[in-house]
Design a protein around this motif. Structure first.
Motif, PDB file in Angstrom:
ATOM      1  N   PHE A  82      25.994  46.179  66.929  1.00 54.66           N
ATOM      2  CA  PHE A  82      26.263  44.820  67.384  1.00 54.66           C
ATOM      3  C   PHE A  82      25.481  43.808  66.540  1.00 54.66           C
ATOM      4  O   PHE A  82      25.914  42.669  66.362  1.00 54.66           O
ATOM      5  CB  PHE A  82      25.878  44.683  68.858  1.00 54.66           C
ATOM      6  CG  PHE A  82      26.224  43.351  69.460  1.00 54.66           C
ATOM      7  CD1 PHE A  82      27.547  42.976  69.659  1.00 54.66           C
ATOM      8  CD2 PHE A  82      25.222  42.460  69.824  1.00 54.66           C
ATOM      9  CE1 PHE A  82      27.865  41.744  70.215  1.00 54.66           C
ATOM     10  CE2 PHE A  82      25.533  41.231  70.380  1.00 54.66           C
ATOM     11  CZ  PHE A  82      26.863  40.868  70.585  1.00 54.66           C
ATOM     12  N   HIS A 137      26.309  45.320  61.251  1.00 54.64           N
ATOM     13  CA  HIS A 137      27.647  45.905  61.254  1.00 54.64           C
ATOM     14  C   HIS A 137      27.806  47.080  60.301  1.00 54.64           C
ATOM     15  O   HIS A 137      28.814  47.773  60.346  1.00 54.64           O
ATOM     16  CB  HIS A 137      28.705  44.822  60.958  1.00 54.64           C
ATOM     17  CG  HIS A 137      28.349  43.906  59.841  1.00 54.64           C
ATOM     18  ND1 HIS A 137      27.631  42.754  60.005  1.00 54.64           N
ATOM     19  CD2 HIS A 137      28.612  43.982  58.529  1.00 54.64           C
ATOM     20  CE1 HIS A 137      27.476  42.142  58.863  1.00 54.64           C
ATOM     21  NE2 HIS A 137      28.058  42.864  57.936  1.00 54.64           N
ATOM     22  N   LEU A 164      33.648  45.393  68.802  1.00 57.82           N
ATOM     23  CA  LEU A 164      33.351  44.089  68.210  1.00 57.82           C
ATOM     24  C   LEU A 164      34.567  43.167  68.270  1.00 57.82           C
ATOM     25  O   LEU A 164      34.447  41.978  68.570  1.00 57.82           O
ATOM     26  CB  LEU A 164      32.903  44.269  66.751  1.00 57.82           C
ATOM     27  CG  LEU A 164      31.587  45.019  66.520  1.00 57.82           C
ATOM     28  CD1 LEU A 164      31.287  45.117  65.027  1.00 57.82           C
ATOM     29  CD2 LEU A 164      30.427  44.338  67.246  1.00 57.82           C
ATOM     30  N   LYS A 186      32.620  39.741  60.166  1.00 60.75           N
ATOM     31  CA  LYS A 186      32.051  40.818  60.963  1.00 60.75           C
ATOM     32  C   LYS A 186      32.989  42.017  61.064  1.00 60.75           C
ATOM     33  O   LYS A 186      32.544  43.159  61.208  1.00 60.75           O
ATOM     34  CB  LYS A 186      31.754  40.295  62.372  1.00 60.75           C
ATOM     35  CG  LYS A 186      30.848  41.176  63.208  1.00 60.75           C
ATOM     36  CD  LYS A 186      29.411  40.805  63.029  1.00 60.75           C
ATOM     37  CE  LYS A 186      28.506  41.533  64.015  1.00 60.75           C
ATOM     38  NZ  LYS A 186      27.088  41.222  63.793  1.00 60.75           N
TER      39      LYS A 186
END
Length: 400
Positions: free
Chosen positions: A160, A163, A234, A283
């Motif tokens: 978290f 990545h 995610l 991300k």
């Protein structure tokens, strides 16, 4: 035939990176890996959510809307007409001028009455404010619960915050019970949205919503089977961050609370644009496309996963354009305009104004000529009044 199809579908080359087989992903007493048959649990869970939603909307959201003073508009019902109703359901909801004339002859009615009938009929099909309020309340409740559930599950997980950790030990990453139930919660919800799609409020981006739901279900299911669970979590928490702000924005908009609505709209716009156009590409997209290659070579699952993520990103761009347009209007006008995806109620007054404008455009030259002639008459009359004519007074000429 079924066995052959099953063997072809679950070939390890499709789902796992080179060098890894299904034998390596078998469960043991100490380690649990994702198994495709686990996804079947989402179907009864989705049906359960549909039932929960029904009771929530009927016994919580609807009474709440009345407590807050939300009232539905009184709508005039279209009179029964088999000819017009058949045309409405089978041909078009917005007939053209020639079609209106033809239908008027068949029904022995004036054209304006036929046009008014179609307007009333379209209004009947539009969802009421209370229905929109209930739907937005349910989604707000779910997205809020889901978002904070995701934060609770992920806040102590290394991927978290870093990545690159998404690929440590991939694909042999054990499945934690918290991650399993978080996945089931999200997958069941989107499956329930598919079940209720024919009954939900239909907006102008209806087909984009179908694509979004399908891509989301495929993405969640595939990421589970291929053990892309860390990336999947995610994606879900990033999406829920803005969704749980969008729904209360709709609610206060239905309630006509302008200032609160404007504040929530600005907050939602900022969160949506940041999470979908900045956080998600960096991300998630960059992570799956680039960092995953440090661990394994490309395979079918790699390309398929990235294709689904790109479909989501294209939808993000589409919705971002709508939001940016609304923000631009907000800056110019000073208040949020209506949801561009929603249809507006048609009224007789609005139609009469449109009719007058059409007549003016149609007879524009006549209208212009009439004004010009009137101006000429008025100016000539003024000249005549200003002209001084003589008359006799005691035998001498005088001017008036």
């Amino acid at each position: 035939m079924a066995q052959t199809l099953n063997e072809w579908l679950w070939q390890q080359e499709y789902w796992l990176p080179p060098g890894i087989s299904w034998e390596d992903m078998k469960e043991t007493e100490d380690i649990c890996y994702p198994q495709p048959q686990h996804l079947l649990l989402s179907i009864p869970c989705a049906l359960f959510l549909v039932i929960v939603r029904y009771f929530f909307e009927r016994f919580i959201a609807l009474p709440l809307s009345k407590k807050l003073g939300l009232r539905d508009k009184m709508r005039v019902k279209a009179l029964p007409s088999p000819v017009l109703d058949t045309f409405y359901t089978t041909h078009s909801k917005n007939p053209k001028e020639q079609e209106l004339i033809s239908l008027a002859k068949q029904c022995d009615l004036p054209t304006k009455k036929v046009e008014r009938w179609f307007r009333y009929r379209r209004n009947q099909d539009r969802p009421s404010l209370s229905k929109k309020f209930c739907e937005a309340s349910w989604r707000f409740t779910f997205y809020t619960v889901s978002f904070f559930t995701g934060l609770t599950v992920l806040h102590d997980k290394p991927w978290f915050w870093d990545h690159r950790e998404c690929w440590t030990g991939y694909p042999q990453q054990p499945l934690l019970p918290s991650l399993f139930w978080y996945y089931m919660l999200e997958l069941s919800f989107y499956c329930s949205l598919v079940f209720t799609l024919p009954f939900d409020v239909k907006r102008k981006d209806f087909y984009e919503q179908i694509i979004h739901h399908a891509a989301t279900i495929f993405l969640i299911s595939f990421s589970y089977c291929a053990n892309y669970i860390r990336i999947g979590t995610l994606v879900m928490v990033i999406h829920d961050a803005s969704d749980c702000i969008l729904e209360p924005t709709k609610i206060v908009n239905y309630m006509k609370w302008k200032r609160v609505c404007d504040g929530l709209f600005i907050t939602f716009s900022a969160v949506f644009l940041i999470t979908r156009l900045v956080v998600f590409p960096y991300k998630v997209l960059y992570n799956t496309y680039y960092y995953s290659m440090e661990i394994f070579q490309p395979f079918f699952g790699y390309y398929f996963m990235n294709a689904l993520l790109m479909i989501l990103q294209l939808l993000h761009v589409f919705w971002s354009c709508l939001i940016i347009h609304m923000v631009y209007k907000f800056i110019l006008v000073g208040t949020m305009e209506k949801d561009m995806r929603s249809d507006t109620e048609e009224s007789d007054k609005g139609e009469e104004e449109k009719e007058q404008m059409r007549e003016k455009k149609k007879n524009g030259m006549v209208y212009f000529n009439n004004i010009t002639n009137n101006n000429c008459i008025q100016s000539n009359g003024a000249q005549q009044r200003n002209t001084k004519t003589p008359f006799l007074v005691n035998g001498y000429a005088k001017e008036r």
